[in-house]
Design an enzyme around this catalytic site. Structure first.
Site, PDB file in Angstrom:
ATOM      1  N   ARG A   1      68.195 -19.925 -63.807  1.00  0.00           N
ATOM      2  CA  ARG A   1      68.714 -20.920 -62.849  1.00  0.00           C
ATOM      3  C   ARG A   1      69.022 -22.267 -63.488  1.00  0.00           C
ATOM      4  NH1 ARG A   1      64.934 -18.133 -59.894  1.00  0.00           N
ATOM      5  NH2 ARG A   1      65.924 -16.739 -58.381  1.00  0.00           N
TER       6      ARG A   1
ATOM      7  N   LYS B   1      81.969 -29.325 -66.985  1.00  0.00           N
ATOM      8  CA  LYS B   1      82.605 -28.190 -66.306  1.00  0.00           C
ATOM      9  C   LYS B   1      82.431 -26.963 -67.186  1.00  0.00           C
ATOM     10  CE  LYS B   1      86.436 -29.871 -63.537  1.00  0.00           C
ATOM     11  NZ  LYS B   1      87.885 -29.628 -63.348  1.00  0.00           N
TER      12      LYS B   1
ATOM     13  N   GLU C   1      95.892 -32.151 -74.719  1.00  0.00           N
ATOM     14  CA  GLU C   1      94.975 -32.979 -73.927  1.00  0.00           C
ATOM     15  C   GLU C   1      95.104 -34.442 -74.334  1.00  0.00           C
ATOM     16  OE1 GLU C   1      93.700 -31.609 -71.413  1.00  0.00           O
ATOM     17  OE2 GLU C   1      93.680 -29.483 -71.927  1.00  0.00           O
TER      18      GLU C   1
ATOM     19  N   LYS D   1      87.823 -39.801 -70.945  1.00  0.00           N
ATOM     20  CA  LYS D   1      87.228 -38.732 -70.129  1.00  0.00           C
ATOM     21  C   LYS D   1      85.880 -39.168 -69.569  1.00  0.00           C
ATOM     22  CE  LYS D   1      86.296 -33.982 -69.369  1.00  0.00           C
ATOM     23  NZ  LYS D   1      86.586 -32.604 -69.669  1.00  0.00           N
TER      24      LYS D   1
ATOM     25  N   GLU E   1      84.252 -33.903 -59.194  1.00  0.00           N
ATOM     26  CA  GLU E   1      85.647 -33.794 -58.790  1.00  0.00           C
ATOM     27  C   GLU E   1      85.831 -33.875 -57.286  1.00  0.00           C
ATOM     28  OE1 GLU E   1      88.167 -31.569 -61.507  1.00  0.00           O
ATOM     29  OE2 GLU E   1      89.116 -30.656 -59.769  1.00  0.00           O
TER      30      GLU E   1
ATOM     31  N   ARG F   1      88.334 -37.465 -60.420  1.00  0.00           N
ATOM     32  CA  ARG F   1      88.317 -36.611 -61.603  1.00  0.00           C
ATOM     33  C   ARG F   1      89.528 -35.692 -61.677  1.00  0.00           C
ATOM     34  NH1 ARG F   1      83.220 -33.491 -64.493  1.00  0.00           N
ATOM     35  NH2 ARG F   1      84.511 -32.376 -65.979  1.00  0.00           N
TER      36      ARG F   1
ATOM     37  N   ASN G   1      93.352 -33.269 -64.470  1.00  0.00           N
ATOM     38  CA  ASN G   1      94.205 -32.090 -64.378  1.00  0.00           C
ATOM     39  C   ASN G   1      95.673 -32.430 -64.567  1.00  0.00           C
ATOM     40  OD1 ASN G   1      92.591 -29.685 -63.750  1.00  0.00           O
ATOM     41  ND2 ASN G   1      91.889 -30.936 -62.043  1.00  0.00           N
TER      42      ASN G   1
ATOM     43  N   HIS H   1      98.183 -29.905 -65.703  1.00  0.00           N
ATOM     44  CA  HIS H   1      97.470 -28.627 -65.748  1.00  0.00           C
ATOM     45  C   HIS H   1      97.868 -27.638 -64.661  1.00  0.00           C
ATOM     46  CE1 HIS H   1      95.102 -30.563 -68.751  1.00  0.00           C
ATOM     47  NE2 HIS H   1      94.247 -29.578 -68.854  1.00  0.00           N
TER      48      HIS H   1
ATOM     49  N   HIS I   1      98.103 -24.034 -66.015  1.00  0.00           N
ATOM     50  CA  HIS I   1      97.219 -22.932 -65.627  1.00  0.00           C
ATOM     51  C   HIS I   1      98.014 -21.749 -65.082  1.00  0.00           C
ATOM     52  CE1 HIS I   1      93.358 -25.584 -65.313  1.00  0.00           C
ATOM     53  NE2 HIS I   1      93.577 -25.144 -66.543  1.00  0.00           N
TER      54      HIS I   1
ATOM     55  N   HIS J   1      96.519 -23.204 -74.593  1.00  0.00           N
ATOM     56  CA  HIS J   1      96.256 -24.113 -73.477  1.00  0.00           C
ATOM     57  C   HIS J   1      96.995 -25.454 -73.625  1.00  0.00           C
ATOM     58  CE1 HIS J   1      94.006 -25.885 -70.185  1.00  0.00           C
ATOM     59  NE2 HIS J   1      93.671 -26.895 -70.984  1.00  0.00           N
TER      60      HIS J   1
HETATM   61  N1  LIG Z   1      85.447 -27.323 -69.448  1.00  0.00           N
HETATM   62  C1  LIG Z   1      86.446 -28.153 -69.550  1.00  0.00           C
HETATM   63  O1  LIG Z   1      86.388 -29.299 -69.074  1.00  0.00           O
HETATM   64  C2  LIG Z   1      87.681 -27.722 -70.291  1.00  0.00           C
HETATM   65  C3  LIG Z   1      88.680 -28.665 -70.554  1.00  0.00           C
HETATM   66  C4  LIG Z   1      89.795 -28.248 -71.283  1.00  0.00           C
HETATM   67  C5  LIG Z   1      89.899 -26.940 -71.718  1.00  0.00           C
HETATM   68  N2  LIG Z   1      88.908 -26.056 -71.427  1.00  0.00           N
HETATM   69  C6  LIG Z   1      88.995 -24.659 -71.886  1.00  0.00           C
HETATM   70  O2  LIG Z   1      88.959 -24.627 -73.304  1.00  0.00           O
HETATM   71  C7  LIG Z   1      89.529 -23.400 -73.740  1.00  0.00           C
HETATM   72  C8  LIG Z   1      90.361 -23.602 -74.971  1.00  0.00           C
HETATM   73  O3  LIG Z   1      89.567 -24.157 -75.997  1.00  0.00           O
HETATM   74  P1  LIG Z   1      90.109 -24.292 -77.498  1.00  0.00           P
HETATM   75  O4  LIG Z   1      91.484 -24.803 -77.471  1.00  0.00           O
HETATM   76  O5  LIG Z   1      89.073 -25.025 -78.217  1.00  0.00           O
HETATM   77  O6  LIG Z   1      90.274 -22.798 -77.995  1.00  0.00           O
HETATM   78  P2  LIG Z   1      89.221 -21.708 -78.501  1.00  0.00           P
HETATM   79  O7  LIG Z   1      87.863 -22.045 -78.076  1.00  0.00           O
HETATM   80  O8  LIG Z   1      89.794 -20.415 -78.111  1.00  0.00           O
HETATM   81  O9  LIG Z   1      89.291 -21.871 -80.101  1.00  0.00           O
HETATM   82  C9  LIG Z   1      90.466 -21.512 -80.776  1.00  0.00           C
HETATM   83  C10 LIG Z   1      90.203 -20.634 -81.991  1.00  0.00           C
HETATM   84  O10 LIG Z   1      89.735 -21.442 -83.070  1.00  0.00           O
HETATM   85  C11 LIG Z   1      88.544 -20.885 -83.617  1.00  0.00           C
HETATM   86  N3  LIG Z   1      87.799 -22.014 -84.150  1.00  0.00           N
HETATM   87  C12 LIG Z   1      87.014 -22.880 -83.474  1.00  0.00           C
HETATM   88  N4  LIG Z   1      86.613 -23.851 -84.295  1.00  0.00           N
HETATM   89  C13 LIG Z   1      87.136 -23.594 -85.509  1.00  0.00           C
HETATM   90  C14 LIG Z   1      87.079 -24.253 -86.758  1.00  0.00           C
HETATM   91  N5  LIG Z   1      86.433 -25.424 -86.901  1.00  0.00           N
HETATM   92  N6  LIG Z   1      87.718 -23.693 -87.814  1.00  0.00           N
HETATM   93  C15 LIG Z   1      88.428 -22.547 -87.662  1.00  0.00           C
HETATM   94  N7  LIG Z   1      88.535 -21.892 -86.493  1.00  0.00           N
HETATM   95  C16 LIG Z   1      87.889 -22.413 -85.437  1.00  0.00           C
HETATM   96  C17 LIG Z   1      87.921 -20.165 -82.466  1.00  0.00           C
HETATM   97  O11 LIG Z   1      87.018 -19.184 -82.903  1.00  0.00           O
HETATM   98  C18 LIG Z   1      89.145 -19.572 -81.793  1.00  0.00           C
HETATM   99  O12 LIG Z   1      89.552 -18.433 -82.476  1.00  0.00           O
HETATM  100  C19 LIG Z   1      90.311 -22.866 -72.556  1.00  0.00           C
HETATM  101  O13 LIG Z   1      89.668 -21.739 -72.062  1.00  0.00           O
HETATM  102  C20 LIG Z   1      90.261 -23.987 -71.536  1.00  0.00           C
HETATM  103  O14 LIG Z   1      90.252 -23.519 -70.212  1.00  0.00           O
HETATM  104  C21 LIG Z   1      87.815 -26.427 -70.724  1.00  0.00           C
END
Ligand SMILES: NC(=O)c1ccc[n+]([C@@H]2O[C@H](COP(=O)([O-])OP(=O)(O)OC[C@H]3O[C@@H](n4cnc5c(N)ncnc54)[C@H](O)[C@@H]3O)[C@@H](O)[C@H]2O)c1
Length: 356
Positions: free
Chosen positions: A118, A140, A182, A214, A224, A228, A232, A235, A239, A259
């Site tokens: 939990r 989030k 972003e 942020k 949100e 907040r 988006n 986005h 999305h 993304h």
């Molecule tokens: N929670 C939130 O507020 C929020 C905000 C924006 C995006 N997101 C989410 O984030 C996700 C995308 O994240 P991302 O763009 O970081 O992609 P990702 O997490 O898929 O990483 C991209 C690739 O890079 C690799 N990688 C990571 N660090 C590395 C490094 N230092 N060297 C080499 N390779 C590395 C990973 O293993 C992966 O293969 C989406 O699912 C999106 O929805 C969440």
């Protein structure tokens, strides 16, 4: 190391940005989970292969779980696998999860931490530009469903976030462009006039500046309720484009957008829609195009984009209340606009070259 606080009363925490910030892990874990005896490190094969787990020390006994790559790993079955792994390793209520990776890892590890026993403490070690400027900060967490992105999740704040800019040395070029999606968004949300001047700063200052924007938004509206939603910006279409490419067999769209790339397209779309609604002028639309292109991102819809399918997906967006809701620029800055007429959205998608 630059320290950016996220002010959330009793849940406040710091984001530490800079070369080597990952070596602060043991000290931030001690503060975030003072009673912890064990840590569960959650990461991905590419992060491990790049060597970023080798010298990582949470200061406690720990086990490593690797999750799969990409959006398809952001699913409920991954949460079940992680939590079963935590349980087999004897992770208890007072212990801690450490997410080491990009946004996929911080989203799934954060959601597993939010629900295991939990809710247990977690710390993010962000290793992609996108995770450092955005995903790892703000609490989030969640996973996708085939029906749409991030449809199941929880608000669960980390105890600390480490943005080690040294880890970006191994980031593939396309992932840089993703983080810049972003960053381009923050260029329109921060205190400065929108532009690309941020790109002239050293990378740790770029990251810290985005985290600052942020953090201010999250502090004002953690869950949100309103403000907040500006995070988006760009986005809603992004999305929908991503969901279209995740769709079921036979209905999967034929593009592969990361993304941040989808956010770039979404920002240009939002500007064109805002102009159609009389909220901004041509010059402001052009500024959006210039900033998005300046951050190295696409400004056009992918070939074969089917406007009605995209509109259906946008209607499912979490901002929407059974209508079409967007975050749009305007005289009072970027804000939420509800009840947008579907015909205006359709015309804007056509204006961007969507199929008729
Ligand atoms: N929670 C939130 O507020 C929020 C905000 C924006 C995006 N997101 C989410 O984030 C996700 C995308 O994240 P991302 O763009 O970081 O992609 P990702 O997490 O898929 O990483 C991209 C690739 O890079 C690799 N990688 C990571 N660090 C590395 C490094 N230092 N060297 C080499 N390779 C590395 C990973 O293993 C992966 O293969 C989406 O699912 C999106 O929805 C969440």
């Amino acid at each position: 190391v630059i320290r950016v606080p996220v002010e959330l009363g009793s849940r406040r925490y710091d984001v530490l940005v800079g070369e080597g910030a990952r070596h602060e892990l043991a000290s931030v874990v001690r503060r975030a989970a003072p009673g912890a005896a064990r840590a569960a490190l959650v990461s991905q094969p590419a992060v491990a292969a790049a060597g970023w787990l080798d010298d990582l020390d949470p200061g406690l006994a720990f086990d490593v779980s690797l999750v799969g790559d990409g959006e398809t790993a952001k699913r409920l079955s991954t949460i079940e696998e992680l939590c079963r792994g935590f349980s087999r390793c004897g992770l208890a209520r007072g212990d801690v999860v450490v997410a080491v990776g990009g946004g996929v890892v911080t989203d799934v590890a954060g959601f597993a931490a939010a629900t295991y026993h939990r809710g247990i403490a977690y710390v993010n070690v962000a290793t992609t530009l996108l995770a450092q400027v955005d995903a790892a900060v703000g609490g989030k967490t969640g996973v996708n469903l085939p029906e749409g992105k991030n449809l199941v999740g929880a608000f669960w704040q980390p105890g600390a976030v480490l943005c080690d800019t040294a880890t970006l040395a191994t980031l593939p070029p396309r992932e840089w462009a993703c983080g810049r999606g972003e960053m381009a968004k923050y260029a329109f949300l921060g205190p400065e006039a929108p532009g690309t001047s941020m790109l002239e700063l050293p990378v740790d200052e770029q990251v810290a500046r985005c985290v600052g924007v942020k953090a201010a938004v999250v502090s004002a509206d953690e869950r949100e309720g309103g403000a907040r939603m500006v995070l988006n910006y760009g986005h809603t279409l992004a999305h929908a484009l991503e969901a279209a490419s995740l769709g079921g067999p036979g209905e999967r769209a034929g593009w592969d957008l990361r993304h941040g790339e989808a956010v770039g397209i979404g920002l240009v779309f939002a500007a064109l829609l805002a102009r159609r609604l009389g909220r901004i002028d041509d010059a402001r639309v052009e500024l959006h195009r210039q900033v998005v292109a300046g951050f190295g991102l696409p400004v056009c819809l992918p070939a074969g984009a089917e406007p009605r399918a995209l509109i259906a997906l946008m209607g499912r967006d979490k901002k929407a209340r059974h209508d079409l809701t967007f975050v749009l620029d305007g005289p009072a800055g970027v804000e939420v606009v509800r009840g947008v007429d579907e015909r205006d959205v359709l015309a804007t998608l056509w204006e961007m070259g969507a199929s008729r």
